[in-house]
Design a protein around this motif. Sequence first.
Motif, short mmCIF file in Angstrom:
data_model
loop_
_atom_site.label_atom_id
_atom_site.label_comp_id
_atom_site.label_asym_id
_atom_site.label_seq_id
_atom_site.Cartn_x
_atom_site.Cartn_y
_atom_site.Cartn_z
N ARG A 1 4.44 -7.78 2.33
CA ARG A 1 5.65 -7.06 1.92
C ARG A 1 5.39 -6.20 0.70
O ARG A 1 5.90 -5.08 0.59
CB ARG A 1 6.78 -8.06 1.64
CG ARG A 1 7.22 -8.88 2.85
CD ARG A 1 7.75 -7.99 3.97
NE ARG A 1 8.01 -8.73 5.19
CZ ARG A 1 9.23 -8.99 5.65
NH1 ARG A 1 10.30 -8.61 4.98
NH2 ARG A 1 9.38 -9.62 6.80
N LEU A 2 4.61 -6.70 -0.25
CA LEU A 2 4.28 -5.93 -1.45
C LEU A 2 3.54 -4.64 -1.07
O LEU A 2 3.88 -3.54 -1.55
CB LEU A 2 3.42 -6.77 -2.40
CG LEU A 2 2.87 -6.05 -3.64
CD1 LEU A 2 3.99 -5.55 -4.52
CD2 LEU A 2 1.94 -6.98 -4.43
N LYS A 3 2.55 -4.77 -0.21
CA LYS A 3 1.78 -3.60 0.22
C LYS A 3 2.68 -2.60 0.92
O LYS A 3 2.58 -1.38 0.70
CB LYS A 3 0.63 -4.04 1.14
CG LYS A 3 -0.22 -2.88 1.63
CD LYS A 3 -1.34 -3.38 2.54
CE LYS A 3 -2.15 -2.20 3.09
NZ LYS A 3 -3.23 -2.66 3.99
N GLU A 4 3.56 -3.08 1.79
CA GLU A 4 4.51 -2.21 2.49
C GLU A 4 5.34 -1.39 1.51
O GLU A 4 5.49 -0.18 1.64
CB GLU A 4 5.47 -3.05 3.33
CG GLU A 4 5.03 -3.34 4.73
CD GLU A 4 6.13 -4.06 5.51
OE1 GLU A 4 5.91 -4.29 6.70
OE2 GLU A 4 7.19 -4.39 4.94
N GLY B 1 4.65 5.61 -1.96
CA GLY B 1 3.62 6.64 -2.12
C GLY B 1 2.85 6.54 -3.42
O GLY B 1 2.11 7.47 -3.76
N VAL B 2 2.97 5.42 -4.15
CA VAL B 2 2.28 5.32 -5.43
C VAL B 2 0.81 4.94 -5.28
O VAL B 2 0.01 5.12 -6.20
CB VAL B 2 2.98 4.30 -6.37
CG1 VAL B 2 4.44 4.68 -6.56
CG2 VAL B 2 2.86 2.87 -5.85
N SER B 3 0.43 4.41 -4.11
CA SER B 3 -0.95 3.98 -3.88
C SER B 3 -1.25 4.01 -2.39
O SER B 3 -0.34 3.89 -1.56
CB SER B 3 -1.16 2.56 -4.41
OG SER B 3 -2.48 2.09 -4.12
N ASP B 4 -2.54 4.17 -2.05
CA ASP B 4 -2.91 4.07 -0.63
C ASP B 4 -3.19 2.61 -0.25
O ASP B 4 -3.36 2.29 0.93
CB ASP B 4 -4.12 4.95 -0.30
CG ASP B 4 -5.38 4.60 -1.07
OD1 ASP B 4 -5.45 3.49 -1.64
OD2 ASP B 4 -6.30 5.44 -1.12
N CYS B 5 -3.25 1.71 -1.25
CA CYS B 5 -3.38 0.25 -1.01
C CYS B 5 -4.58 -0.10 -0.14
O CYS B 5 -4.53 -1.05 0.65
CB CYS B 5 -2.10 -0.31 -0.40
SG CYS B 5 -0.64 -0.15 -1.44
N ASN B 6 -5.66 0.67 -0.25
CA ASN B 6 -6.84 0.45 0.58
C ASN B 6 -7.72 -0.63 -0.04
O ASN B 6 -8.41 -0.39 -1.03
CB ASN B 6 -7.61 1.77 0.71
CG ASN B 6 -8.73 1.69 1.72
OD1 ASN B 6 -9.36 0.65 1.90
ND2 ASN B 6 -9.00 2.79 2.40
N MET B 7 -7.70 -1.83 0.54
CA MET B 7 -8.46 -2.94 -0.02
C MET B 7 -9.97 -2.71 0.10
O MET B 7 -10.74 -3.16 -0.75
CB MET B 7 -8.07 -4.25 0.66
CG MET B 7 -6.64 -4.68 0.35
SD MET B 7 -6.26 -6.37 0.89
CE MET B 7 -7.02 -7.34 -0.42
N GLU C 1 -11.57 0.01 -0.29
CA GLU C 1 -12.00 0.89 -1.38
C GLU C 1 -11.62 0.35 -2.75
O GLU C 1 -11.84 1.00 -3.77
CB GLU C 1 -11.42 2.29 -1.18
CG GLU C 1 -11.92 2.98 0.09
CD GLU C 1 -11.33 4.36 0.28
OE1 GLU C 1 -10.53 4.80 -0.57
OE2 GLU C 1 -11.69 5.02 1.28
N GLY C 2 -10.99 -0.83 -2.78
CA GLY C 2 -10.63 -1.44 -4.05
C GLY C 2 -9.33 -0.94 -4.63
O GLY C 2 -9.02 -1.23 -5.80
N SER C 3 -8.52 -0.22 -3.85
CA SER C 3 -7.24 0.28 -4.37
C SER C 3 -6.23 -0.83 -4.58
O SER C 3 -5.29 -0.67 -5.35
CB SER C 3 -6.64 1.32 -3.41
OG SER C 3 -7.51 2.40 -3.22
N LEU C 4 -6.40 -1.93 -3.86
CA LEU C 4 -5.53 -3.10 -4.03
C LEU C 4 -6.43 -4.33 -4.08
O LEU C 4 -7.21 -4.57 -3.15
CB LEU C 4 -4.52 -3.20 -2.89
CG LEU C 4 -3.42 -4.26 -3.04
CD1 LEU C 4 -2.15 -3.82 -2.31
CD2 LEU C 4 -3.86 -5.61 -2.48
N ARG C 5 -6.33 -5.07 -5.17
CA ARG C 5 -7.17 -6.26 -5.34
C ARG C 5 -6.27 -7.42 -5.80
O ARG C 5 -5.32 -7.21 -6.55
CB ARG C 5 -8.28 -6.01 -6.38
CG ARG C 5 -9.07 -4.75 -6.09
CD ARG C 5 -10.35 -4.67 -6.91
NE ARG C 5 -10.15 -4.46 -8.33
CZ ARG C 5 -9.98 -3.28 -8.92
NH1 ARG C 5 -9.93 -2.17 -8.19
NH2 ARG C 5 -9.85 -3.18 -10.22
N CYS C 6 -6.62 -8.62 -5.36
CA CYS C 6 -5.74 -9.75 -5.63
C CYS C 6 -6.53 -10.97 -6.10
O CYS C 6 -7.58 -11.29 -5.54
CB CYS C 6 -4.95 -10.12 -4.37
SG CYS C 6 -3.86 -11.54 -4.58
#
Length: 491
Positions: free
Chosen positions: A186-189, A195-201, A203-208
């Motif tokens: 849901r957070l990624k959605e 449009g603030v991020s492409d959330c591409n894991m 490429e490291g755009s989203l890390r957890c």
Amino acid sequence: MATAAIVSPEILAKYEPVIGLEVHVQLLTATKAFCGCVNKFGAPPNTNICPVCLGLPGALPVLNEKAVEFATSAALALHCTVNETSIFARKNYFYPDLPKGYQISQFDKPLAEHGYIDVPTPNGMKRIGITRLHMEEDAGKSLHDGLPDSAKFTSVDLNRCGTPLIEIVSEPDIRTPDEAYEYLTRLKEILFYTGVSDCNMEEGSLRCDANVSVRLRGAEKFGTKAEVKNVNSFRYIRAALEYEIERQIEVIESGQRVVQETRLWNAGEGRTYSMRSKEQAHDYRYFPEPDLPPLVVSAAFRQQRADELPELPEARRARMVAQYEISEQDAQTLTATRAFADQFEAAAKTAKSPKRVANLIQSELTSRLKAAGLELEQSPISMAGIAQAADLAEEGKLSSKQLKQLFDISFEKGEDFGVVYEREKPEQISDTSAIEKFVEEAIAANPKQVEQYRAGKKTVAAFFVGQVMRLSKGQANPGLVNELVVKKLDA
């Protein structure tokens, strides 16, 4: 290969996991957080850098206003309270990929606080709190590699230094690995919709990172937590949590004490490994960043960001269910991305039956895309083509079998549905007299099956339906065929 820890269901049921997540999200700005260097993944190493990125003496940071806009939009979309004043701080630690020797972040006065995300659970929707959302810059990247006939070495790429980030810290409200998975989904959605991020894991755009502990059910005090790092997919986060929960229960059940530590997830082995204990953890020695003034977000600035927010996924799903009379499952699929939802709605508004458009996307399009390894934007069939197919089916001009054949041809030849339809021009036969001739022919050719039907074996009607569809080369209207077959046999 090592396998995940196993405890019996009875022992597992004695304990309750407590999970909190820290998510780092790179913002999709054109330039970095505090300088004019290009913010883009994939450039040759150490090409998008400058004295500010490198922390050279005398180089001063200047805050990127677009990064503040994006961070504020994300905070509002996550129902956070955006503070009027927040303070940047220096987070001090020494590592090869951090040339300044500190990271610009926010500490005791973050940009935003007290948000939430609602997630589905077997017992209904559950609200997961968000403690804070703060801004910071990314560090560079250490690349561990080796060459033939040489010792392994580590190189450093500083392109990522200064990339604007937001860190989103959840409350320890998550109680199962499945809830963690749903929270992240849901957070990624939401972030993707804004449009603030492409959330591409990848490429490291989203890390957890995940913090997890266990306690006896009914206990109020939290157990000793472990932080799990190095997890690069939501599926692996769920698996890492499942392993770590069982590992900690085994430790407690064996009479030992869980150690507070940072652990790394090894996807190949399906287990976590100790990285460093609490005693080895960093003391970051935060203090206010002297080169940046306090960040002041005015009420007018916040309102402008709120006004520019798109319709968010949950609200859009609810509206689409009501407006187009589609199922919640269909709405979930169709709103997976903002682009997908936009294209569906564009098609639905022109089609005779939006529900049929949704059904075709679910039953015919998505399965073929998955089989072909294609994304929606790579589909040979446009949403206009889907709407055309839905209208032809709604008007009774195409059978489901004909639709499937045309979709197969579209994917095989890489052509849109309309092009294939105009060339193939199949037409469903809905003329009663024409279908009656096929029915009479089938009945005349199969007297044995007629006797079976009249002797009470009514299921034989399906045999005659098949015969009629064969005689009509699949073009007869199936509903009309069923009706006329039963009528003729009963007569």
